[in-house]
Scaffold this active site. Structure first.
Site, short mmCIF file in Angstrom:
data_model
loop_
_atom_site.label_atom_id
_atom_site.label_comp_id
_atom_site.label_asym_id
_atom_site.label_seq_id
_atom_site.Cartn_x
_atom_site.Cartn_y
_atom_site.Cartn_z
N ASP A 116 -5.44 4.50 7.80
CA ASP A 116 -5.43 3.21 8.48
C ASP A 116 -6.63 2.31 8.18
OD1 ASP A 116 -2.94 3.40 9.85
OD2 ASP A 116 -3.83 4.94 11.11
N ASP A 181 4.54 2.79 7.81
CA ASP A 181 3.42 1.94 8.22
C ASP A 181 2.40 1.74 7.08
OD1 ASP A 181 4.57 3.78 10.05
OD2 ASP A 181 3.12 3.31 11.60
N1 GLY Z 1 0.68 2.67 12.63
C1 GLY Z 1 1.00 3.19 13.89
C2 GLY Z 1 2.01 2.46 14.66
O1 GLY Z 1 2.66 1.55 14.22
O2 GLY Z 1 2.20 2.85 15.80
#
Ligand code: GLY
Length: 401
Positions: A116, A181
């Site tokens: 992330d 994601d």
């Molecule tokens: N990237 C984590 C979410 O969308 O919850």
């Protein structure tokens, strides 16, 4: 003058005043929403400033604001919101706070234990660099890309999202889990190549986008949440979920990340396959019989108790922002019209907080992760961030008309 001519003039006049009324209505929507945002986010930042610390509000739990550390995946969004407030208002106050909250995240550029870092640094430093051009921010972006690159696995050709041996993810028997994601981290790679001249980031981004395109999508263009790859032999081992209703379901925010991520990939590469995938995801979403009339999806398109399931305003905000960008790449007017409809819903009292409520977040009714019993029907900082981004994009599109 004939009667026919007069009625043609009258109709033309009527159409013109309808168009003017529509334009005024949308200008009012932006102005009124920004006025709410100035107060809500203003209260939020006053609380932080009074604490004498830099705090990062993420959500609300047990009637209390939840603040997170800079290692949290959502840590960049609040700083990013400062930059969008600056874009929307021109008020220097937001720029000053943007600098302060962004620079607080400096050490996040070294984060290598989850994927992330792209979300975190791009939403904060990416916007800070766009607005200020500060050379020092370039280095932060490049360092963050170096950190993200440590997670690139050349055999499957993807960025590994989560460690296979850490936390709850470590209990799933995965080798190299990749979540949809992760498409959102690619923007940092594209930017890092531009800033550093090192094309390896661009190549990793393209590899990740291509492998994800080949493995993450079903025939109807809905996306799996998790694909686990074989780190040693390559190829997909399994298709699963972590935050969706089931392995076979379409988790709403996952679809949002997909349409946004491939729109960015088209912007950065000009490769039509990416735009075409984004358009097919659009068709999946907006022809779906369980897409609600206000275009704010339920948290999962296959959740069992629709229509009695929570909505996810964060997914709606991400999709709206992506659609404003998509609308600039085609002559099809449906993308902007759909984004406008989503924004009208989110800016209505059904989702937008009344000033002084919602613990100073903007949007109500988002979902973090129902399978983890985590953040159900709550405000989320990333719902607010993408909502503000969508407003910035809408304002720009309408100003250039
Ligand atoms: N990237 C984590 C979410 O969308 O919850």
């Amino acid at each position: 003058m004939t009667l026919r001519f007069l009625s043609t003039v009258a109709i033309a006049g009527l159409l013109l005043s309808c168009a003017q009324a529509k334009e005024e209505k949308t200008t009012n929507l932006i102005q009124e929403t920004v006025a709410v945002a100035e107060q809500q986010i203003g209260f939020q930042t006053e609380l932080i400033e009074r604490s004498g610390k830099v705090l990062i509000p993420r959500t609300v739990k047990n009637d209390k604001i939840q603040y997170v550390s800079i290692e949290d995946w959502t840590s960049g969004f609040f700083a990013g919101s400062m930059w969008y407030m600056y874009d929307l208002t021109g008020n220097e106050k937001w720029k000053t706070l943007g600098v302060k909250y962004t620079e607080h995240l400096d050490s996040a550029k070294y984060l290598t234990w989850h994927h992330d870092v792209g979300f975190m640094i791009n939403s904060s430093y990416g916007n800070a660099l766009r607005v200020t051009g500060n050379e020092a921010y370039k280095e932060v972006m490049i360092e963050a890309a170096r950190s993200l690159a440590t997670r690139f696995r050349p055999i499957p050709g993807v960025i590994q999202s989560w460690d296979e041996d850490r936390g709850w993810q470590g209990k799933r028997g995965w080798s190299c889990p990749v979540i949809i994601d992760n498409m959102m981290n690619l923007e940092l790679f594209f930017e890092a190549t531009r800033l550093s001249g090192d094309s390896s980031y661009y190549k990793m981004a393209v590899s990740h986008a291509d492998v994800t395109m080949a493995n993450h999508f079903r025939d109807d263009y809905s996306s799996y949440h998790v694909v686990d790859y074989d780190k040693i032999k390559g190829g997909a081992r399994s298709h699963e979920t972590a935050q969706g209703f089931s392995d076979a379901s379409a988790w709403a925010r996952g679809q949002a990340w997909a349409i946004y991520g491939y729109t960015v990939c088209y912007r950065e590469t000009g490769d039509k396959r990416y735009l075409s995938l984004a358009e097919n995801i659009y068709k999946y979403l907006f022809n779906h019989p369980r897409m609600p009339a206000d275009y704010v999806p339920y948290w999962d398109f296959d959740a069992p108790d629709i229509p009695n399931e929570p909505r996810d305003a964060s997914a709606a905000a991400i999709i709206a922002s992506a659609l404003y960008e998509m609308s600039t790449y085609t002559t099809n007017t449906v993308y902007k019209a759909t984004a406008d409809k989503i924004i009208a819903s989110l800016a209505s009292p059904a989702y937008l907080a009344t000033v002084g409520t919602n613990h100073h977040f903007l949007l109500r009714h988002s979902v973090g992760s129902i399978p983890h019993g985590h953040e159900v029907d709550v405000p989320l900082n990333y719902a607010d961030y993408y909502f503000l981004e969508a407003l910035v994009r809408k304002q720009k599109l309408e100003a250039t008309k």
